[in-house]
Design an enzyme around this catalytic site. Structure first.
Site, PDB file in Angstrom:
ATOM      1  N   ARG A 122       0.857  -1.196   0.000  1.00  0.00           N
ATOM      2  CA  ARG A 122       0.000   0.000   0.000  1.00  0.00           C
ATOM      3  C   ARG A 122       0.891   1.244   0.000  1.00  0.00           C
ATOM      4  O   ARG A 122       0.912   2.012   0.954  1.00  0.00           O
ATOM      5  CB  ARG A 122      -0.907   0.009   1.219  1.00  0.00           C
ATOM      6  N   GLN A 127      -0.820   3.076  -5.888  1.00  0.00           N
ATOM      7  CA  GLN A 127      -2.232   3.401  -5.656  1.00  0.00           C
ATOM      8  C   GLN A 127      -3.143   3.025  -6.830  1.00  0.00           C
ATOM      9  O   GLN A 127      -4.248   2.561  -6.632  1.00  0.00           O
ATOM     10  CB  GLN A 127      -2.385   4.871  -5.312  1.00  0.00           C
ATOM     11  N   ASP A 130      -4.181  -0.555  -6.700  1.00  0.00           N
ATOM     12  CA  ASP A 130      -4.704  -1.014  -5.417  1.00  0.00           C
ATOM     13  C   ASP A 130      -6.156  -1.486  -5.532  1.00  0.00           C
ATOM     14  O   ASP A 130      -7.100  -0.732  -5.301  1.00  0.00           O
ATOM     15  CB  ASP A 130      -4.572   0.129  -4.402  1.00  0.00           C
ATOM     16  N   SER A 133      -8.382  -1.425  -2.349  1.00  0.00           N
ATOM     17  CA  SER A 133      -9.043  -0.139  -2.074  1.00  0.00           C
ATOM     18  C   SER A 133     -10.197   0.123  -3.031  1.00  0.00           C
ATOM     19  O   SER A 133     -11.267   0.563  -2.606  1.00  0.00           O
ATOM     20  CB  SER A 133      -8.044   1.017  -2.184  1.00  0.00           C
ATOM     21  N   TYR A 228      -1.682  -1.195   8.747  1.00  0.00           N
ATOM     22  CA  TYR A 228      -2.643  -2.243   9.078  1.00  0.00           C
ATOM     23  C   TYR A 228      -2.585  -2.588  10.548  1.00  0.00           C
ATOM     24  O   TYR A 228      -1.516  -2.595  11.146  1.00  0.00           O
ATOM     25  CB  TYR A 228      -2.309  -3.537   8.333  1.00  0.00           C
TER      26      TYR A 228
HETATM   27  N1  LIG Z   1      -1.673   3.495  -1.116  1.00  0.00           N
HETATM   28  C1  LIG Z   1      -1.872   3.829   0.126  1.00  0.00           C
HETATM   29  O1  LIG Z   1      -1.151   4.600   0.701  1.00  0.00           O
HETATM   30  C2  LIG Z   1      -3.027   3.206   0.837  1.00  0.00           C
HETATM   31  C3  LIG Z   1      -4.078   2.715   0.087  1.00  0.00           C
HETATM   32  C4  LIG Z   1      -5.155   2.131   0.753  1.00  0.00           C
HETATM   33  C5  LIG Z   1      -5.161   2.028   2.128  1.00  0.00           C
HETATM   34  N2  LIG Z   1      -4.135   2.509   2.830  1.00  0.00           N
HETATM   35  C6  LIG Z   1      -4.128   2.396   4.278  1.00  0.00           C
HETATM   36  O2  LIG Z   1      -4.079   1.043   4.639  1.00  0.00           O
HETATM   37  C7  LIG Z   1      -4.706   0.869   5.878  1.00  0.00           C
HETATM   38  C8  LIG Z   1      -5.688  -0.268   5.852  1.00  0.00           C
HETATM   39  O3  LIG Z   1      -6.872   0.068   5.129  1.00  0.00           O
HETATM   40  P1  LIG Z   1      -8.020  -0.999   4.837  1.00  0.00           P
HETATM   41  O4  LIG Z   1      -9.284  -0.291   4.607  1.00  0.00           O
HETATM   42  O5  LIG Z   1      -7.565  -1.953   3.804  1.00  0.00           O
HETATM   43  O6  LIG Z   1      -8.092  -1.739   6.252  1.00  0.00           O
HETATM   44  P2  LIG Z   1      -8.672  -3.164   6.622  1.00  0.00           P
HETATM   45  O7  LIG Z   1      -9.687  -3.575   5.627  1.00  0.00           O
HETATM   46  O8  LIG Z   1      -7.533  -4.081   6.916  1.00  0.00           O
HETATM   47  O9  LIG Z   1      -9.409  -2.847   8.033  1.00  0.00           O
HETATM   48  C9  LIG Z   1     -10.519  -1.973   8.100  1.00  0.00           C
HETATM   49  C10 LIG Z   1     -10.424  -1.090   9.321  1.00  0.00           C
HETATM   50  O10 LIG Z   1     -10.701  -1.835  10.500  1.00  0.00           O
HETATM   51  C11 LIG Z   1      -9.973  -1.268  11.556  1.00  0.00           C
HETATM   52  N3  LIG Z   1      -9.965  -2.151  12.720  1.00  0.00           N
HETATM   53  C12 LIG Z   1      -9.242  -3.287  12.951  1.00  0.00           C
HETATM   54  N4  LIG Z   1      -9.520  -3.770  14.186  1.00  0.00           N
HETATM   55  C13 LIG Z   1     -10.468  -2.941  14.734  1.00  0.00           C
HETATM   56  C14 LIG Z   1     -11.163  -2.907  15.978  1.00  0.00           C
HETATM   57  N5  LIG Z   1     -10.968  -3.814  16.924  1.00  0.00           N
HETATM   58  N6  LIG Z   1     -12.048  -1.897  16.171  1.00  0.00           N
HETATM   59  C15 LIG Z   1     -12.271  -0.961  15.250  1.00  0.00           C
HETATM   60  N7  LIG Z   1     -11.642  -0.938  14.060  1.00  0.00           N
HETATM   61  C16 LIG Z   1     -10.749  -1.912  13.807  1.00  0.00           C
HETATM   62  C17 LIG Z   1      -8.637  -0.993  10.920  1.00  0.00           C
HETATM   63  O11 LIG Z   1      -7.901  -0.051  11.670  1.00  0.00           O
HETATM   64  C18 LIG Z   1      -9.056  -0.441   9.559  1.00  0.00           C
HETATM   65  O12 LIG Z   1      -9.214   0.953   9.577  1.00  0.00           O
HETATM   66  C19 LIG Z   1      -5.267   2.216   6.222  1.00  0.00           C
HETATM   67  O13 LIG Z   1      -4.321   2.879   7.003  1.00  0.00           O
HETATM   68  C20 LIG Z   1      -5.384   2.896   4.905  1.00  0.00           C
HETATM   69  O14 LIG Z   1      -5.417   4.296   5.012  1.00  0.00           O
HETATM   70  C21 LIG Z   1      -3.054   3.088   2.218  1.00  0.00           C
END
Ligand SMILES: NC(=O)c1ccc[n+]([C@@H]2O[C@H](COP(=O)([O-])OP(=O)(O)OC[C@H]3O[C@@H](n4cnc5c(N)ncnc54)[C@H](O)[C@@H]3O)[C@@H](O)[C@H]2O)c1
Length: 378
Positions: A122, A127, A130, A133, A228
């Site tokens: 990520r 991006q 991805d 996302s 994550y």
């Molecule tokens: N290219 C990039 O820079 C890029 C692109 C996409 C996502 N990201 C980042 O990657 C990370 C993961 O995103 P995602 O949507 O795939 O996450 P994910 O699908 O793995 O998880 C969804 C959400 O659940 C939350 N979570 C886990 N345990 C929890 C709990 N007990 N209570 C409440 N919430 C809980 C996580 O913090 C996350 O925000 C984020 O920081 C996102 O901003 C970065």
């Protein structure tokens, strides 16, 4: 090189790996593209559109796999399909290799290479590739639409001659990509939105979308790596549940999106919390495929509890928006391909971050750290 796209066989899957627009672009660049007959039908892309874009339509599924230099799909194909691929062909798909060792074995046996879309790092540079996302974003939107449809109430405040209707309250657990889109969608429809996440940086993101952040004080058991959540203790989850309980009891809708990659999803909504909700309330458990965030949710079923709470367990929300989901996935996966290969051959830049992060099996040998058995150290 010849790219081949099979028809997806997973239950209720409507997506397809390439859209006609993206096929056109790849053909222009010098790739040959073969599409299995009817592969795009559930995404509203007829075979004619692919033919017009320069692809060949192939009737025989075995031939689709046997003739591919690069096989591109949404879900990983079955072991039987992989066995039909030529030695040294390349597979690009969602493999979730860590939890699907049988796929890694099938790729090894067939002597192919496999890159997994869900393992693309990520990082900003990646991006456009991805797919996690792009699909989670659509899923977040659809979760709200489904919940709104199942709820016997409207979302916004409405003042009418017959009285004032109070806005609905939506609680969203997890403010990752799906959760943030769910917040934005529920706000646009006029609901009051409350959100919980355990990554502290999400507070500002939630507030900027107009959501109220339910703050759970973090503790040392929360491990975060590369953005994550990697793990959290049972004690913390208990404390979190106690705090969330009050918000859950007052919610019209709860949408849970909390995931821990490669692990079972954390249980956030207990049986007691479900029992405390009003008759007619709705829960969408977006983590149902990874074991569920909600006690009592069932994959691909709507459960109605004794106190009248509907728990929606749809496991493949992006597939319910196949037109957008396939278009975005096609852009993601073609950008990924163009990063890894020229129309003539793969580059095999083994130390490059995206290649290294997403290559699961290389010419029959499992190479990704998540699937290579580590030697036992004393
Ligand atoms: N290219 C990039 O820079 C890029 C692109 C996409 C996502 N990201 C980042 O990657 C990370 C993961 O995103 P995602 O949507 O795939 O996450 P994910 O699908 O793995 O998880 C969804 C959400 O659940 C939350 N979570 C886990 N345990 C929890 C709990 N007990 N209570 C409440 N919430 C809980 C996580 O913090 C996350 O925000 C984020 O920081 C996102 O901003 C970065």
């Amino acid at each position: 090189m010849k790219i081949a796209v099979p028809k997806e066989t997973k239950l209720k899957e409507n997506r397809v790996a390439l859209s006609p627009d993206v096929v056109k672009d790849l053909v222009k660049k010098g790739f040959a593209v073969a599409i299995e007959k009817g592969a795009g039908a559930n995404s509203y892309f007829n075979d004619d559109l692919y033919t017009a874009a320069g692809a060949t339509i192939v009737n025989d599924r075995k031939e689709v796999f046997a003739s591919a230099d690069v096989l591109m799909s949404v879900n990983a194909p079955s072991a039987a399909d992989i066995a039909n691929m030529k030695k040294e062909a390349i597979l690009l798909a969602f493999m979730y290799a860590q939890t699907h060792p049988e796929l890694v074995e099938a790729c090894s046996k067939a002597g192919i290479s496999a890159f997994s879309v869900d393992a693309i790092p990520r990082i900003s540079r990646a991006q456009k590739m991805d797919a996690l996302s792009s699909q989670a974003n659509l899923a977040g939107y659809k979760s709200v639409i489904m919940a709104a449809d199942a709820l016997g109430k409207i979302f916004p405040l409405m003042m009418t001659a017959a009285g004032t209707i109070k806005p609905s309250k939506v609680v969203i657990m997890g403010a990752g990509v799906a959760g943030l889109q769910a917040i934005a969608t529920a706000k646009r429809l006029g609901a009051i939105v409350e959100v919980s996440d355990i990554r502290p940086e999400t507070k500002e993101q939630v507030q900027s979308l107009g959501g109220k952040f339910i703050e759970v004080k973090g503790d040392a058991s929360i491990k975060i790596e590369g953005g994550y959540v990697k793990g959290v203790s049972d004690e913390f989850l208990k404390m979190q549940q106690e705090l969330i309980a009050k918000h859950a009891a007052e919610a019209d809708i709860i949408i849970t999106t909390a995931l821990i990659p490669g692990r079972k999803a954390p249980v956030l909504i207990s049986e007691a919390m479900v029992k405390s909700m009003r008759n007619g309330s709705v829960i969408v458990d977006m983590a149902v495929e990874q074991g569920g965030n909600v006690v009592g949710s069932k994959m691909n079923e709507t459960v109605v509890t004794a106190n009248g709470v509907k728990i929606l367990g749809e496991s493949n929300l992006p597939s319910l928006l196949p037109l957008n989901a396939s278009e975005l996935y096609a852009k993601n996966i073609s950008t990924f391909l163009l990063h890894l290969a020229t129309p003539e051959a793969f580059k095999w830049e083994m130390e490059e971050e995206i290649t290294k992060g997403s290559l699961i099996v290389h010419k029959g040998t499992p190479v990704h750290p998540s699937v290579v058995k580590q030697p036992v150290t004393a």
